[in-house]
Design a protein around this motif. Structure first.
Motif, short mmCIF file in Angstrom:
data_model
loop_
_atom_site.label_atom_id
_atom_site.label_comp_id
_atom_site.label_asym_id
_atom_site.label_seq_id
_atom_site.Cartn_x
_atom_site.Cartn_y
_atom_site.Cartn_z
N GLN A 73 -4.88 21.36 -12.81
CA GLN A 73 -4.08 20.70 -11.78
C GLN A 73 -3.47 21.73 -10.85
N GLY A 126 2.09 16.63 -3.50
CA GLY A 126 1.93 16.06 -4.83
C GLY A 126 1.17 16.99 -5.74
N THR A 127 0.90 16.51 -6.96
CA THR A 127 0.11 17.24 -7.95
C THR A 127 -1.26 16.57 -8.06
N ASN A 184 -2.65 25.00 -12.74
CA ASN A 184 -1.20 24.88 -12.55
C ASN A 184 -0.64 25.75 -11.43
N SER A 209 -0.36 21.89 -7.60
CA SER A 209 0.70 21.17 -6.90
C SER A 209 0.84 21.74 -5.49
N VAL A 220 0.90 26.56 -7.85
CA VAL A 220 1.79 25.80 -6.97
C VAL A 220 1.69 26.40 -5.57
#
Length: 265
Positions: free
Chosen positions: A151, A162-163, A225, A153, A227
């Motif tokens: 994922q 959003g993620t 993960n 973000s 960001v």
């Protein structure tokens, strides 16, 4: 019609401000400038594939011409469906496989093989590694590995922050921004932050989307993960400090100016 002297200077000032804020250079807006030079330095893309890390969740499926021989290497999720006592869960007719957690030591526990190193491999490399070991038990096995917790973000000045779940083995910063609907016109294209967890610590980099050389940055190719934060530009930051009643004040001032013009005709 001549306007009073006290109205001319404010009007001239507003006109100058409009000209100053409406002129935006190509360098501030266009992505990937100097792409030819950046491509000349570009490394082999196969080295940029997603790498398996500790705490990743993997699904591993093994198939073969003799499927009964491969069956012990496919661990189904065990459960009891409502109204029945059968085991094995399925979604849309497909059996759901159990996930393997990559431990802090970078290993997974795999049937028959025991502790198996997963960390540092791409999904394809790990599948080939398992295939070479499973050949001792199954003739011509086909092995598929998938990281299911990939994922990223995307936050800040984008259309849809959003993620997002990622299915690809090779995923880049522009693809993440595309999933978020791209940056708004108020986002700073020369200072996009990418934060990453590596070896138990957070690292980061600021990337200039106007410079095509970012394709050679290790943060251009995203990992699990990551960001991404798009900072608002100067005018957008300043607008956050404006009085919410500024529109009302401007409207009142416009009415007063109009009245003054009519009275001085």
């Amino acid at each position: 019609m001549k306007y009073p002297h006290f109205l001319r200077l404010p009007a001239l000032g507003l006109f100058c401000i409009f000209l100053a804020t409406s002129c935006v250079s190509r360098q501030e807006i266009v992505y990937f400038q100097g792409l030819e030079e950046a491509e000349a330095k570009m490394e082999e893309q196969s080295n940029k594939s997603l790498k398996i890390k500790p705490n990743d969740l993997l699904t591993i499926s093994v198939a073969a011409a003799q499927q009964d021989a491969a069956l012990p290497f496919n661990l189904p999720v065990i459960g009891v469906p409502m109204g029945g006592d059968q085991i094995g869960l399925s979604v849309n007719g497909r059996q759901q496989l159990q996930t393997y957690l990559v431990g802090k030591d970078g290993n997974i526990d795999f049937p028959f093989l025991g502790k198996t190193k997963a960390e540092g491999f791409s999904q394809e490399e790990f599948a080939q590694n398992l295939k070479s070991q499973i050949k001792r038990y199954v003739q011509d096995p086909i092995v598929n590995v998938r990281v299911v917790n990939f994922q990223v973000s995307v936050l800040g000045e984008v259309t849809r922050p959003g993620t997002f779940n990622v299915q690809d083995d090779y995923f880049t910063l522009p693809q993440a921004l595309g999933m978020a609907g791209d940056m708004t016109i108020y986002g700073k294209r020369d200072n996009v932050l990418v934060m990453r967890e590596e070896n138990g610590r957070t690292t980061h980099a600021y990337l200039d989307l106007g410079d095509a050389d970012i394709i050679n940055s290790p943060y251009y190719h995203l990992q699990q993960n990551d960001v991404i934060y798009v900072e608002p530009n100067g005018p957008q930051r300043q607008s956050a400090n404006y009085n919410r009643n500024a529109g009302v004040y401007i409207s009142i001032a416009s009415v007063l100016v109009s009245v003054a013009v009519l009275l001085t005709r």
